[in-house]
Design a protein around this motif. Structure first.
Motif, mmCIF file in Angstrom:
data_model
loop_
_atom_site.group_PDB
_atom_site.id
_atom_site.type_symbol
_atom_site.label_atom_id
_atom_site.label_comp_id
_atom_site.label_asym_id
_atom_site.label_seq_id
_atom_site.Cartn_x
_atom_site.Cartn_y
_atom_site.Cartn_z
ATOM 1 N N ASN A 135 8.649 8.718 -3.289
ATOM 2 C CA ASN A 135 9.328 8.948 -2.020
ATOM 3 C C ASN A 135 8.620 8.164 -0.923
ATOM 4 O O ASN A 135 7.518 7.636 -1.126
ATOM 5 N N LYS A 136 9.251 8.078 0.221
ATOM 6 C CA LYS A 136 8.755 7.230 1.308
ATOM 7 C C LYS A 136 7.341 7.588 1.725
ATOM 8 O O LYS A 136 6.493 6.716 1.934
ATOM 9 N N ASP A 137 7.058 8.874 1.862
ATOM 10 C CA ASP A 137 5.730 9.292 2.320
ATOM 11 C C ASP A 137 4.653 8.902 1.321
ATOM 12 O O ASP A 137 3.603 8.358 1.700
ATOM 13 N N ASN A 138 4.879 9.161 0.042
ATOM 14 C CA ASN A 138 3.870 8.844 -0.964
ATOM 15 C C ASN A 138 3.701 7.348 -1.172
ATOM 16 O O ASN A 138 2.611 6.875 -1.506
ATOM 17 N N LEU A 139 4.773 6.593 -0.979
ATOM 18 C CA LEU A 139 4.702 5.149 -1.213
ATOM 19 C C LEU A 139 4.082 4.391 -0.047
ATOM 20 O O LEU A 139 3.729 3.222 -0.198
ATOM 21 N N SER A 140 3.926 5.039 1.082
ATOM 22 C CA SER A 140 3.455 4.337 2.279
ATOM 23 C C SER A 140 2.057 3.748 2.101
ATOM 24 O O SER A 140 1.724 2.736 2.724
ATOM 25 N N GLY A 141 1.240 4.346 1.261
ATOM 26 C CA GLY A 141 -0.108 3.821 1.059
ATOM 27 C C GLY A 141 -0.324 3.171 -0.284
ATOM 28 O O GLY A 141 -1.465 2.906 -0.683
ATOM 29 N N VAL A 142 0.764 2.880 -1.001
ATOM 30 C CA VAL A 142 0.666 2.316 -2.350
ATOM 31 C C VAL A 142 0.849 0.808 -2.305
ATOM 32 O O VAL A 142 1.791 0.303 -1.691
ATOM 33 N N ASP A 143 -0.048 0.078 -2.960
ATOM 34 C CA ASP A 143 0.034 -1.380 -2.982
ATOM 35 C C ASP A 143 0.888 -1.904 -4.135
ATOM 36 O O ASP A 143 1.575 -2.922 -3.987
ATOM 37 N N VAL A 144 0.846 -1.231 -5.274
ATOM 38 C CA VAL A 144 1.672 -1.628 -6.411
ATOM 39 C C VAL A 144 2.192 -0.382 -7.122
ATOM 40 O O VAL A 144 1.420 0.532 -7.430
ATOM 41 N N VAL A 145 3.492 -0.362 -7.388
ATOM 42 C CA VAL A 145 4.112 0.663 -8.211
ATOM 43 C C VAL A 145 4.309 0.072 -9.601
ATOM 44 O O VAL A 145 4.728 -1.083 -9.745
ATOM 45 N N VAL A 146 4.006 0.873 -10.628
ATOM 46 C CA VAL A 146 4.183 0.440 -12.010
ATOM 47 C C VAL A 146 5.132 1.409 -12.700
ATOM 48 O O VAL A 146 4.979 2.626 -12.579
ATOM 49 N N PHE A 147 6.120 0.882 -13.407
ATOM 50 C CA PHE A 147 6.989 1.694 -14.256
ATOM 51 C C PHE A 147 6.534 1.465 -15.698
ATOM 52 O O PHE A 147 6.697 0.363 -16.234
ATOM 53 N N LEU A 148 6.004 2.504 -16.330
ATOM 54 C CA LEU A 148 5.457 2.362 -17.673
ATOM 55 C C LEU A 148 6.510 2.457 -18.773
ATOM 56 O O LEU A 148 6.347 1.860 -19.838
#
Length: 259
Positions: free
Chosen positions: A54-67
């Motif tokens: 979600n927007k709040d959790n992703l705000s500080g994420v540099d890379v998202v990985v789908f495993l």
């Protein structure tokens, strides 16, 4: 005393419920990324709670990985799309690109499968999982610049796609299956043995900070119902180098910073 520089944040999402081979890979890659993070410029965490996308959790994420899979709910999908359209970065493995109408994972997300990945629906696969010779098509890209022109990949179930990615001007295909791999697959079904054709394996989309890697399906002893693991993805130094350089390219960190 000088403080250590802040680490980049990498968060991986997974489901871990569909197919023993995908579950095997999820456990393997999660452990591998955890170990990799210990001596590098990023911190790593994984979760099977897709509501954290979600927007709040992703705000500080540099890379998202789908495993393995992709988000199913509309709020999670919109949050991911917003993240990517506003400078986020993504790395995806194997099954996360799968979509087939009539299956558990139908093609019901046009932005992701058509615009973002560009591949459209899944079209077919090889069977059993086997090694294949990879052809590095672009030696100037940071992800592949340190790879040999050809290398042998770990055993994998190789996918084909509805769309011809070569016709998409925004897609850069970095690695494909070399023709010397044919025939590829052992069957028993004839259509699961490839004798010719063009099959991209690793690609990026110039509109986004993203990279898809088709590796991610270990060989499993299905026949005796033991689900014993017969192969692993990360027992391969050259392929590991590809994945390491992909991740460090996405977080804009020099892989030589690893201690």
């Amino acid at each position: 005393m000088a403080q250590s520089p802040a680490k980049y944040k990498v968060v991986a999402f997974y489901t871990g419920k569909n197919d023993p081979a995908h579950i095997s890979f999820v456990h393997e890659v999660d452990k591998w990324l955890t170990e990799l993070a210990k001596d590098s410029c990023f911190e790593y965490e994984s979760t099977n709670d897709w509501n954290r996308l979600n927007k709040d959790n992703l705000s500080g994420v540099d890379v998202v990985v789908f495993l393995d899979t992709r988000p199913d709910s509309l709020p999670n999908r919109l949050a991911f799309q917003n993240y990517m359209e506003n400078g986020g970065a993504w790395l995806g493995f194997h099954f996360c690109a799968f979509a087939l109408d009539g299956s558990t994972y139908p093609q019901n997300w046009d932005w992701y499968h058509e615009t973002f990945l560009g591949s459209g629906q899944y079209k077919g696969n090889t069977w059993r999982p086997t090694t294949a010779i990879m052809n590095v098509e672009n030696n100037s890209h940071p992800v592949t610049s340190d790879l040999p022109n050809n290398f042998v990949a770990s055993p994998n179930e190789w996918y084909s796609w509805e769309n011809d990615l070569r016709e998409n001007p925004y897609i850069d295909i970095l690695v494909s299956i070399d023709s010397s791999s044919f025939p590829l697959g052992t069957g028993p079904k004839k259509h699961e043995i490839w004798h010719d054709g063009y099959y991209p394996v690793v690609w990026t989309n110039r509109h986004f900070e993203m990279l898809y890697i088709n590796m991610g399906h270990n060989d499993i002893d299905y026949e005796s119902d033991t689900n014993k693991e017969l192969s692993f993805t990360f027992n391969n130094a050259v392929q590991n180098k590809l994945i390491i350089d992909a991740l460090f390219w996405l977080i804009s960190c020099d892989s030589s910073s690893m201690r």
